[in-house]
Structure formats: C-alpha cells, structure tokens
Write an enzyme that holds these catalytic residues in place. Structure first.
Site, PDB file in Angstrom:
ATOM      1  CB  SER A  72      32.567  88.461  68.352  1.00 47.90           C
ATOM      2  OG  SER A  72      33.853  88.780  68.714  1.00 47.90           O
ATOM      3  CG  HIS A 128      34.422  92.872  65.334  1.00 44.58           C
ATOM      4  ND1 HIS A 128      34.434  91.956  64.310  1.00 44.58           N
ATOM      5  CD2 HIS A 128      34.571  92.147  66.470  1.00 44.58           C
ATOM      6  CE1 HIS A 128      34.582  90.748  64.808  1.00 44.58           C
ATOM      7  NE2 HIS A 128      34.665  90.835  66.110  1.00 44.58           N
ATOM      8  CD  GLU A 130      33.568  92.964  60.583  1.00 45.00           C
ATOM      9  OE1 GLU A 130      33.219  92.349  59.573  1.00 45.00           O
ATOM     10  OE2 GLU A 130      33.304  92.561  61.735  1.00 45.00           O
ATOM     11  CG  ASN A 164      33.538  86.654  62.850  1.00 43.89           C
ATOM     12  OD1 ASN A 164      34.582  86.239  62.337  1.00 43.89           O
ATOM     13  ND2 ASN A 164      33.523  87.245  64.034  1.00 43.89           N
TER      14      ASN A 164
HETATM   15  P1  NAI Z   1      39.473  88.138  77.647  1.00 46.01           P
HETATM   16  O1  NAI Z   1      38.774  87.140  78.489  1.00 46.01           O
HETATM   17  O2  NAI Z   1      40.877  87.885  77.219  1.00 46.01           O
HETATM   18  O3  NAI Z   1      39.448  89.556  78.392  1.00 46.01           O
HETATM   19  C1  NAI Z   1      38.305  90.123  78.942  1.00 46.01           C
HETATM   20  C2  NAI Z   1      38.741  91.032  80.068  1.00 46.01           C
HETATM   21  O4  NAI Z   1      37.597  91.785  80.489  1.00 46.01           O
HETATM   22  C3  NAI Z   1      39.259  90.295  81.296  1.00 46.01           C
HETATM   23  O5  NAI Z   1      40.508  90.828  81.671  1.00 46.01           O
HETATM   24  C4  NAI Z   1      38.197  90.565  82.359  1.00 46.01           C
HETATM   25  O6  NAI Z   1      38.711  90.662  83.672  1.00 46.01           O
HETATM   26  C5  NAI Z   1      37.638  91.898  81.900  1.00 46.01           C
HETATM   27  N1  NAI Z   1      36.297  92.197  82.404  1.00 46.01           N
HETATM   28  C6  NAI Z   1      35.252  91.361  82.538  1.00 46.01           C
HETATM   29  N2  NAI Z   1      34.190  92.016  83.020  1.00 46.01           N
HETATM   30  C7  NAI Z   1      34.570  93.312  83.198  1.00 46.01           C
HETATM   31  C8  NAI Z   1      33.916  94.476  83.663  1.00 46.01           C
HETATM   32  N3  NAI Z   1      32.649  94.470  84.058  1.00 46.01           N
HETATM   33  N4  NAI Z   1      34.619  95.626  83.698  1.00 46.01           N
HETATM   34  C9  NAI Z   1      35.914  95.679  83.302  1.00 46.01           C
HETATM   35  N5  NAI Z   1      36.578  94.606  82.850  1.00 46.01           N
HETATM   36  C10 NAI Z   1      35.922  93.424  82.783  1.00 46.01           C
HETATM   37  O7  NAI Z   1      38.500  88.358  76.388  1.00 46.01           O
HETATM   38  P2  NAI Z   1      38.881  88.842  74.917  1.00 46.01           P
HETATM   39  O8  NAI Z   1      39.178  87.653  74.079  1.00 46.01           O
HETATM   40  O9  NAI Z   1      39.854  89.942  75.001  1.00 46.01           O
HETATM   41  O10 NAI Z   1      37.455  89.382  74.395  1.00 46.01           O
HETATM   42  C11 NAI Z   1      36.935  90.605  74.827  1.00 46.01           C
HETATM   43  C12 NAI Z   1      35.828  91.046  73.890  1.00 46.01           C
HETATM   44  O11 NAI Z   1      36.333  91.124  72.553  1.00 46.01           O
HETATM   45  C13 NAI Z   1      34.616  90.112  73.824  1.00 46.01           C
HETATM   46  O12 NAI Z   1      33.464  90.893  73.641  1.00 46.01           O
HETATM   47  C14 NAI Z   1      34.899  89.275  72.582  1.00 46.01           C
HETATM   48  O13 NAI Z   1      33.722  88.757  72.004  1.00 46.01           O
HETATM   49  C15 NAI Z   1      35.531  90.320  71.682  1.00 46.01           C
HETATM   50  N6  NAI Z   1      36.400  89.812  70.614  1.00 46.01           N
HETATM   51  C16 NAI Z   1      37.268  88.782  70.864  1.00 46.01           C
HETATM   52  C17 NAI Z   1      38.090  88.308  69.850  1.00 46.01           C
HETATM   53  C18 NAI Z   1      39.036  87.202  70.109  1.00 46.01           C
HETATM   54  O14 NAI Z   1      39.514  86.582  69.129  1.00 46.01           O
HETATM   55  N7  NAI Z   1      39.382  86.898  71.343  1.00 46.01           N
HETATM   56  C19 NAI Z   1      38.037  88.896  68.489  1.00 46.01           C
HETATM   57  C20 NAI Z   1      37.143  90.029  68.371  1.00 46.01           C
HETATM   58  C21 NAI Z   1      36.330  90.433  69.392  1.00 46.01           C
END
Ligand code: NAI
Length: 403
Positions: free
Chosen positions: A119, A140, A152, A190
C-alpha cells in the site's frame, strides 16, 4: 485467466482474500506463508468464506469442493517453482519483501511475473530489489478482497507493457475492475482519499465535532463518515501512512497531531475494543480533553463540508495532470475503492467538480487558500479549464464531455 498457476505469498487478511478470488475463477493457487500454521490459518479463512457462500445459496457444496481442491498450501519457496505469477501480500516492510522476492527470483522461471500488494512502498523500488524489474508490477487489492471490485495495476518504471496488459486482463478474468495507475506514494485511491482524510483530521484537531463531520459526509452520499472509517481501519495504520504522504507531497498533507495522540493513548479504534475517536459510538471526555490539549484553533472560519471535498478534488486534478490515471479511471476508482458518491452511475471527484462548475471550484479553492492556507492552492489545470470556458456540465464540457 492467462496465468495457469499463481503463488499468493502471505496468508493473512489480504493474501487469503486474493487466493479465494483466484480459485473462485478456476485458477490453481499455492498459498504460502512463513509456517504451516499461518498457511492453515489462511486456508481456514478461504474455506469459511466459501462455506458462507454455500449457506447463502450462492455456491453449491460440489462447487465449493472443486474450488477448494484448486488451492494448496506451502511454507516452502520451492513450491513456487512452476507458477506463472506471484502475488506478494506479506508484512509491509521493504527489507522483508525484498528478501522474499530475491529468494523467489532464484526459484521461479525467468518468465514468472512478480506482483506486490504493497500500500505504501514504491513499486519501482521493490522491482529493483526483486532482480526482475521488467516483469514486476503492483497489484493493489482493496479490503475485503472478495467484496471490493477495484484493483490498482501499477507498473514500475521498467515494467514491460505486455506484463501490464496481461495482468490487467487477468484481473478482469477474476471479475475485478482494474485501473492502471502510475507508481506514486499512495498510488491513486489512497492518495486522493487520504488528502480528504488529512483535512478531516485537521478539522477534528480544531475542535469540529466528529459527529458533524461524519454526518455531513453521509449527507453528501458517502457510505461512512471519515472518522468512523478511520476508527474501523485503525489509527496505527494512519500513524504509519500519513507521514509517508507528508514526506512525499509536503504541505498538501500537513503533519497531524491527533493521530499520534490517539495512538499513544491506545485508542486505535475497533481493534482496541471500539475506542478511537469515538468510544463505542460516543464522544467521551478523554477525547474532548485530547483535542482541547492540542490547542489548535484553525482559521476560525465557519466549518463547511466543501473544505473536505475540495481538498480531494484538487488532489484528483494533480493526479490527472501528472498522468497517474485517466479522468475516467480516477472517478471509477474513487467510486469503487472509497464509495465516492455516485448518482445515476456517474460519480467520482472529477464528475462532482464538473457538476458543481469549475468556476465555482476555482473560486472556493481561492477562498480556502485565503482562510486555511496554501494547501488549497488551486491546481493550474483548473484555471486553464475555466479560462477556456470548460466550466463543467453546465457548459457541456469540463473534465468530461456532456450532451
Ligand atoms: P496480515 O498481517 O493480515 O498478513 C500478512 C501475512 O504475511 C501474515 O500471515 C504473515 O505471517 C505473513 N508473512 C510475513 N512475512 C512473511 C514472509 N517473509 N514470507 C511469507 N509470509 C510472510 O497483513 P495484510 O493486512 O494481509 O497485509 C498484507 C499486505 O497487503 C501489506 O503489504 C499491506 O500493506 C497490503 N494491503 C493491506 C490492506 C489492508 O486493508 N489490510 C489493503 C491493501 C493492501
């Protein structure tokens, strides 16, 4: 979909949602995370969503079994060796994402396309770290992925055109609406949404009642008030994001005091038991004292919701002029990504400006520059349009053409 097999890395909120919509469109997915336990957590989320679709009669139990059969889990990068596309949705950390892509770059065939769901990080920068900048882009998605139509599609500086075109087509085939957007901090949605939020938070710092701000937003047709929305997303997310936008765009995104205060008081919103700006729907004494302590008087001009709208209109014009996206995509993306009011299928910030009249937009921005400061300085493109008589809907021509 043109990709036969996709690796989704990160089995959290976003990764599980992305895997779900891809298998629902009959494409094989390997869902990856750092441990079997996290992978299982993601698989359970997907299973739960499909189970709820079965319950609602949207999917048959046989169809659910079929699509669940298309997703496998793994904590081993080697299992990405036969995928055509990797979508990364791991922790928002440049170094960790860079290391992941470098490892996958060793495992995956050279044709495999790498995509990031970041993001806030630069797509071009991550592309450079990945070792395959020409086959790297941002995809995105919005949260919750199964419900939000917009994606996106963000090329980096070195991304090949064919990679962008194929990814755009793939998003359509999983029933999403892609908008191709240039790589800039906040990307498109955003960046515009948060220019509005930034002004909302300044107004709240000045002591404008949150109920008034949220009420006016809903009256204007937004599905939620901006402060209610911020309580839902979490003030820790705002605390991370706003300094990035301030760093990128300077005084168009002035520094905020309230966000840090809410964080240090542990008032993050929903994730802290519903205590953020509101305390379970009410404004409490702690919040009132917090705002009073900021001693931020603002300009003293009477509050008007126009101030918040015009902030995002001006940023939308910056995006248009910089070529971040087309006028059509700006409006479509803001409607789909943020619920920007959309009457009779025509909405978004540029349509709103056309409907109000660009001469009115220009004079309000000039007045706000006088009272609130140079962050409202009207973009020169608005002056050009007004001088050319392209005043919007009433003139038959503004950002869009009208019959
Ligand atoms: P989350 O914390 O729910 O999930 C992240 C997952 O990645 C976790 O299960 C974690 O164990 C895993 N992880 C961490 N390091 C890792 C690695 N080296 N290899 C494999 N897995 C790994 O986070 P979320 O909210 O799903 O966000 C993920 C990405 O999406 C981030 O880059 C965030 O900025 C982006 N994003 C999030 C949004 C949201 O509203 N939550 C919206 C759009 C983008």
């Amino acid at each position: 979909m043109s990709y036969k097999k996709v690796a989704v890395v990160g089995a959290g909120a976003m990764g599980a949602g992305i895997a779900q919509v891809i298998v629902a469109a009959s494409t094989e997915v390997v869902l990856m995370d750092i441990s079997a336990e996290f992978v299982q957590g993601g698989m359970k989320r997907i299973e739960g969503r499909f189970a709820s679709d079965v319950k609602k009669g949207k999917m048959s139990p046989e169809e659910k079994d079929r699509v669940m059969g298309l997703v496998s889990g793994s904590a081993n990068h080697d299992d990405a060796r036969d995928v055509d596309l990797v979508i990364e949705a791991i922790v928002e950390d440049r170094k960790v994402k860079g290391e992941l892509f470098q490892s996958l770059n060793r495992v995956c065939p050279p044709e495999t396309v790498f995509a990031t769901n970041t993001s806030t990080l630069s797509v071009t920068d991550l592309a450079g770290l990945s070792g395959r900048a020409n086959r790297f882009l941002g995809l995105h998605f919005f949260n919750p992925v199964h419900a939000m139509k917009l994606v996106e599609v963000i090329p980096g500086l070195d991304t090949e055109r064919a990679v962008v075109d194929a990814a755009t087509a793939a998003m359509k085939s999983i029933k999403k609406v892609p908008a191709v957007v240039q790589d800039c901090p906040g990307f498109l949605v955003n960046r515009i949404l948060l220019s509005y939020m930034n002004e909302v938070f300044l107004a709240a710092e000045e002591g404008i009642a949150p109920g008034l701000i949220d009420g006016e937003a809903k009256k204007a047709g937004f599905p939620m008030g901006p402060l209610e929305l911020s309580d839902m997303v979490g003030w820790d997310v705002s605390d991370h994001t706003f300094p990035i936008l301030h760093g990128a765009y300077g005084e168009r995104f002035p520094s905020l005091k309230l966000v840090g205060k809410l964080n240090s008081a542990g008032r993050l919103g929903l994730k802290t038991g519903g205590k953020g700006v509101y305390n379970n729907g009410e404004i409490d004494d702690e919040f009132r004292a917090m705002v009073a302590g900021l001693n931020s008087k603002g300009s003293g001009a009477p509050f008007s919701f126009d101030r918040l709208m015009l902030k995002q209109i001006n940023e939308a014009v910056y995006c248009l002029q910089e070529g971040v996206a087309t006028a059509e995509d700006i409006d479509r993306a803001m409607v789909l990504g943020t619920g920007f009011p959309n009457e009779a299928g025509v909405g978004g910030p540029l349509h709103w400006a056309d409907a109000m009249g660009l001469d009115w937009v220009l004079s309000r921005l000039k007045a706000l520059t006088e009272t609130e400061g140079p962050r409202f300085w009207p973009h020169h493109l608005i002056k050009t349009y007004v001088a050319a008589g392209r005043l919007g809907k009433k003139a038959g021509r503004g950002f869009f053409a009208y019959q």
